[in-house]
Design a protein around this motif. Structure first.
Motif, PDB file in Angstrom:
ATOM      1  N   GLY A   1       0.591  -1.258  -0.174  1.00  0.00           N
ATOM      2  CA  GLY A   1      -0.006   0.048   0.084  1.00  0.00           C
ATOM      3  C   GLY A   1       0.657   1.374  -0.143  1.00  0.00           C
ATOM      4  N   VAL A   2       2.158   1.125  -0.271  1.00  0.00           N
ATOM      5  CA  VAL A   2       2.810   2.142  -0.436  1.00  0.00           C
ATOM      6  C   VAL A   2       2.643   3.131  -1.701  1.00  0.00           C
ATOM      7  N   PRO A   3       2.303   4.325  -1.801  1.00  0.00           N
ATOM      8  CA  PRO A   3       2.200   5.229  -2.928  1.00  0.00           C
ATOM      9  C   PRO A   3       3.506   5.250  -3.643  1.00  0.00           C
ATOM     10  N   VAL A   4       3.176   4.725  -4.993  1.00  0.00           N
ATOM     11  CA  VAL A   4       4.416   4.532  -5.858  1.00  0.00           C
ATOM     12  C   VAL A   4       3.972   5.142  -7.288  1.00  0.00           C
ATOM     13  N   GLY A   5       4.964   6.082  -7.632  1.00  0.00           N
ATOM     14  CA  GLY A   5       4.970   6.886  -9.051  1.00  0.00           C
ATOM     15  C   GLY A   5       6.273   6.332  -9.604  1.00  0.00           C
ATOM     16  N   LEU A   6       6.399   6.914 -10.826  1.00  0.00           N
ATOM     17  CA  LEU A   6       7.417   6.276 -11.764  1.00  0.00           C
ATOM     18  C   LEU A   6       8.350   7.867 -12.054  1.00  0.00           C
ATOM     19  N   GLY A   7       9.490   7.644 -12.397  1.00  0.00           N
ATOM     20  CA  GLY A   7      10.451   8.837 -12.700  1.00  0.00           C
ATOM     21  C   GLY A   7      11.497   8.438 -13.885  1.00  0.00           C
ATOM     22  N   VAL A   8      11.858   9.296 -14.620  1.00  0.00           N
ATOM     23  CA  VAL A   8      12.918   9.156 -15.478  1.00  0.00           C
ATOM     24  C   VAL A   8      14.310   9.313 -14.851  1.00  0.00           C
ATOM     25  N   ASP A   9      14.324   9.969 -13.731  1.00  0.00           N
ATOM     26  CA  ASP A   9      15.473  10.437 -13.038  1.00  0.00           C
ATOM     27  C   ASP A   9      16.145  11.286 -14.068  1.00  0.00           C
ATOM     28  N   GLY A  10      17.570  11.906 -13.549  1.00  0.00           N
ATOM     29  CA  GLY A  10      18.137  12.697 -14.397  1.00  0.00           C
ATOM     30  C   GLY A  10      18.791  12.394 -15.671  1.00  0.00           C
ATOM     31  N   ALA A  11      18.764  13.220 -16.818  1.00  0.00           N
ATOM     32  CA  ALA A  11      19.023  12.764 -17.940  1.00  0.00           C
ATOM     33  C   ALA A  11      20.501  12.236 -18.056  1.00  0.00           C
ATOM     34  N   ALA A  12      21.476  12.668 -17.225  1.00  0.00           N
ATOM     35  CA  ALA A  12      22.906  11.996 -17.082  1.00  0.00           C
ATOM     36  C   ALA A  12      22.825  10.458 -16.791  1.00  0.00           C
ATOM     37  N   SER A  13      21.944  10.171 -16.001  1.00  0.00           N
ATOM     38  CA  SER A  13      21.857   8.557 -15.955  1.00  0.00           C
ATOM     39  C   SER A  13      20.562   7.936 -16.431  1.00  0.00           C
ATOM     40  N   ASN A  14      20.034   8.639 -17.558  1.00  0.00           N
ATOM     41  CA  ASN A  14      18.924   8.064 -18.321  1.00  0.00           C
ATOM     42  C   ASN A  14      18.866   9.126 -19.563  1.00  0.00           C
ATOM     43  N   GLU A  15      19.576   8.756 -20.281  1.00  0.00           N
ATOM     44  CA  GLU A  15      19.946   9.713 -21.756  1.00  0.00           C
ATOM     45  C   GLU A  15      18.732   9.850 -22.531  1.00  0.00           C
ATOM     46  N   ALA A  16      17.909   8.717 -22.509  1.00  0.00           N
ATOM     47  CA  ALA A  16      16.524   8.915 -23.261  1.00  0.00           C
ATOM     48  C   ALA A  16      15.615   9.835 -22.710  1.00  0.00           C
ATOM     49  N   SER A  17      15.608   9.777 -21.114  1.00  0.00           N
ATOM     50  CA  SER A  17      14.388  10.362 -20.424  1.00  0.00           C
ATOM     51  C   SER A  17      13.184  10.262 -21.089  1.00  0.00           C
ATOM     52  N   SER A  18      12.761   8.929 -21.335  1.00  0.00           N
ATOM     53  CA  SER A  18      11.299   8.576 -22.122  1.00  0.00           C
ATOM     54  C   SER A  18      10.501   8.297 -21.087  1.00  0.00           C
ATOM     55  N   MET A  19       9.514   9.022 -20.779  1.00  0.00           N
ATOM     56  CA  MET A  19       8.483   8.702 -19.906  1.00  0.00           C
ATOM     57  C   MET A  19       7.757   7.305 -20.139  1.00  0.00           C
ATOM     58  N   ILE A  20       7.413   7.228 -21.362  1.00  0.00           N
ATOM     59  CA  ILE A  20       6.610   6.085 -21.778  1.00  0.00           C
ATOM     60  C   ILE A  20       7.564   4.736 -21.423  1.00  0.00           C
ATOM     61  N   GLU A  21       8.716   4.793 -21.675  1.00  0.00           N
ATOM     62  CA  GLU A  21       9.519   3.551 -21.300  1.00  0.00           C
ATOM     63  C   GLU A  21       9.667   3.129 -19.892  1.00  0.00           C
ATOM     64  N   GLU A  22       9.138   4.161 -18.957  1.00  0.00           N
ATOM     65  CA  GLU A  22       9.124   3.739 -17.421  1.00  0.00           C
ATOM     66  C   GLU A  22       8.258   2.599 -16.839  1.00  0.00           C
ATOM     67  N   PRO A  23       7.006   2.747 -17.260  1.00  0.00           N
ATOM     68  CA  PRO A  23       6.528   1.753 -16.919  1.00  0.00           C
ATOM     69  C   PRO A  23       6.413   0.224 -17.492  1.00  0.00           C
ATOM     70  N   ARG A  24       6.879   0.466 -18.791  1.00  0.00           N
ATOM     71  CA  ARG A  24       7.540  -0.814 -19.401  1.00  0.00           C
ATOM     72  C   ARG A  24       8.583  -1.529 -18.346  1.00  0.00           C
ATOM     73  N   ASN A  25       9.232  -0.650 -18.068  1.00  0.00           N
ATOM     74  CA  ASN A  25      10.659  -1.146 -17.351  1.00  0.00           C
ATOM     75  C   ASN A  25      10.578  -1.568 -16.018  1.00  0.00           C
ATOM     76  N   ALA A  26       9.354  -0.620 -15.453  1.00  0.00           N
ATOM     77  CA  ALA A  26       8.883  -0.989 -13.871  1.00  0.00           C
ATOM     78  C   ALA A  26       8.303  -2.640 -14.055  1.00  0.00           C
ATOM     79  N   LEU A  27       7.740  -2.852 -15.133  1.00  0.00           N
ATOM     80  CA  LEU A  27       6.812  -3.924 -15.346  1.00  0.00           C
ATOM     81  C   LEU A  27       7.790  -5.080 -15.572  1.00  0.00           C
ATOM     82  N   LEU A  28       8.852  -4.943 -16.421  1.00  0.00           N
ATOM     83  CA  LEU A  28       9.617  -6.043 -16.734  1.00  0.00           C
ATOM     84  C   LEU A  28      10.808  -6.272 -15.419  1.00  0.00           C
ATOM     85  N   TRP A  29      11.113  -5.263 -14.976  1.00  0.00           N
ATOM     86  CA  TRP A  29      11.858  -5.509 -13.770  1.00  0.00           C
ATOM     87  C   TRP A  29      11.314  -6.149 -12.719  1.00  0.00           C
ATOM     88  N   ALA A  30      10.124  -5.664 -12.372  1.00  0.00           N
ATOM     89  CA  ALA A  30       9.014  -6.439 -11.215  1.00  0.00           C
ATOM     90  C   ALA A  30       8.894  -8.057 -11.527  1.00  0.00           C
TER      91      ALA A  30
END
Length: 456
Positions: free
Chosen positions: A316-345
């Motif tokens: 029940g922890v509130p969880v959102g997604l973030g791209v983080d800084g562009a120097a550690s995520n050069e694409a900074s593509s927000m639509i890729e974050e839910p996909r990657n969250a799903l795959l890593w989970a």
């Protein structure tokens, strides 16, 4: 009279509490708010109204706009550096370069980063800006100006560092500020820019950087100030094993225990990353409503570890997604974050650890909850703000994927047919309409060259 916009003929994933979806439906927008949503064609008199803006959503999926809960916009002009380093190595390499940022560099970087977010479906973004060189100028103001120009809803966090290397911290001494200066600047930022109204385009949070770059006094005083003036609190926490070791050696406890001792728990607090949490920390965060900005792409880029997101969501922890800084995520593509969250989970917890629709919820309503805006954004419901992403799924890359939500998150990242923020069209057919992208790209390249030259 309010502008009326009607989007028709699209599949709709509302991400409301019932998970309502329409195979073909419509949304009516009046001004900056959603006025109607449903299946089929819009009702009269809208269907026959004159002078309204119409968007044909045929072949598209309409979702709430994506909400980015953690970023460092200034890093857009330092992408691609220290690509094979650990977090602490990466920071020590980049701090001397970041020490040269100024108002113009931040404006350019923020414009580029915000436009990139818009092109990937983001309608609301935070920014955690914590580097304030003494001669840098009005850095927070520069990025707020950029956000207004690009047209995104913006939650800048007035970050800070007061623990330099000479005092046992990680950042070099010349990029830290004094406690008094930080508190004064934080109070000024809230007084100058924070807007608590329902449809606010700018809200401020206070955000000391991390346990290894700030003093306990700054954390305590920032929390007291934030609660006095009614804004939220944000920091990096439990990102790496190095940080865990630092807290054990310096404070004799885990990062989560350290923050609990300093009053950094509650529904007004959210942590970036939260990769290395034990069961007790998750239970405490769930019980207090403390949120998490999960940054799966950046965590992988830096090799920080795999966060226990399925466990956090289940607790029940509130969880959102973030791209983080562009120097550690050069694409900074927000639509890729839910996909990657799903795959890593699923990589961590198996094929049933997270569903596709839970991943979409994290990117929308999850982020809205983390930022305290669940009543305003994050789902497509009557009365909410018109922050919407219309994804084009009638491409060759998506042909044959029957479920549009699956096509969106597991197929190739699709182009945007339209992105609306507060009812205003920011992207149309994949192109940002609010800024000249060729000019932005040229300025970004020039700013990076100048910044690296300044660092020597």
């Amino acid at each position: 009279m309010d502008q009326v916009t009607v989007i028709t003929g699209c599949a709709i994933a509302t991400v409301d509490s019932r998970g309502t979806e329409y195979r073909e439906g419509y949304v009516v927008i009046r001004g900056n708010r959603i006025d109607a949503v449903g299946a089929g064609e819009p009702p009269e008199p809208v269907a026959g109204a004159q002078g309204i803006r119409r968007i044909d959503g045929s072949g598209c999926l309409l979702t709430p706009g994506l909400v980015n809960t953690h970023h460092h916009l200034y890093q857009w002009i330092t992408r691609g550096l220290a690509a094979d380093n650990t977090l602490f190595e990466w920071l020590t390499t980049l701090y001397p370069i970041w020490a040269g940022i100024d108002e113009d560099a931040v404006r350019v970087a923020a414009t580029g980063a915000l436009a990139a977010l818009a092109r990937t479906g983001c309608t609301t973004t935070t920014d955690h800006h914590y580097v304030f060189p003494r001669e840098g100028g009005d850095l927070l103001g520069a990025e707020i100006t950029a956000a207004a120009e690009v047209g995104l809803r913006f939650h800048p966090c007035r970050g800070s560092m007061d623990l330099g290397a000479s005092a046992g911290g990680l950042p070099p001494d010349h990029v830290v500020e004094s406690l008094d200066a930080i508190l004064a600047a934080s109070a000024e930022a809230v007084a100058r820019w924070h807007d608590p109204s329902f449809d606010a385009m700018v809200r401020i949070a206070l955000a000391p950087c991390s346990p290894f770059s700030v003093t306990p006094e700054l954390l305590r005083e920032s929390a007291a100030l934030a609660r006095e003036v009614g804004v939220r609190l944000h920091t990096h926490l439990a990102e790496t094993i190095d940080e865990q070791d630092y807290c054990a050696q310096t404070f004799g406890c885990t990062p989560a225990q350290y923050m609990e001792q300093l009053g950094w728990l509650g529904p007004d607090v959210w942590y970036a990353h939260a990769v290395h949490l034990d069961d007790a920390a998750i239970e405490t965060m769930a019980g207090t409503g403390t949120g998490v900005a999960h940054c799966p792409t950046s965590n992988a880029r830096l090799g920080a570890g795999v966060a226990r997101i399925a466990d956090l969501v289940r607790a029940g922890v509130p969880v959102g997604l973030g791209v983080d800084g562009a120097a550690s995520n050069e694409a900074s593509s927000m639509i890729e974050e839910p996909r990657n969250a799903l795959l890593w989970a699923r990589n961590r917890g198996g094929p049933r650890a997270m569903t596709v629709r839970t991943a979409l919820e994290l990117a929308t309503m999850g982020g809205a909850r983390v930022l305290g805006r669940a009543a305003e954004i994050g789902s497509i419901e009557v009365g909410k703000l018109a922050d919407l992403a219309l994804w084009r799924l009638d491409t060759a890359a998506h042909a044959g994927i029957e479920d549009p939500v699956v096509a969106l998150l597991l197929g190739s990242p699709p182009p945007l047919a339209a992105l609306l923020v507060n009812g205003r069209e920011v992207v149309r057919e994949g192109e940002v309409r609010t800024v000249a992208m060729d000019t932005v790209a040229t300025e970004v390249a020039q700013a990076q060259v100048a910044l690296r030259a300044k660092a020597g």
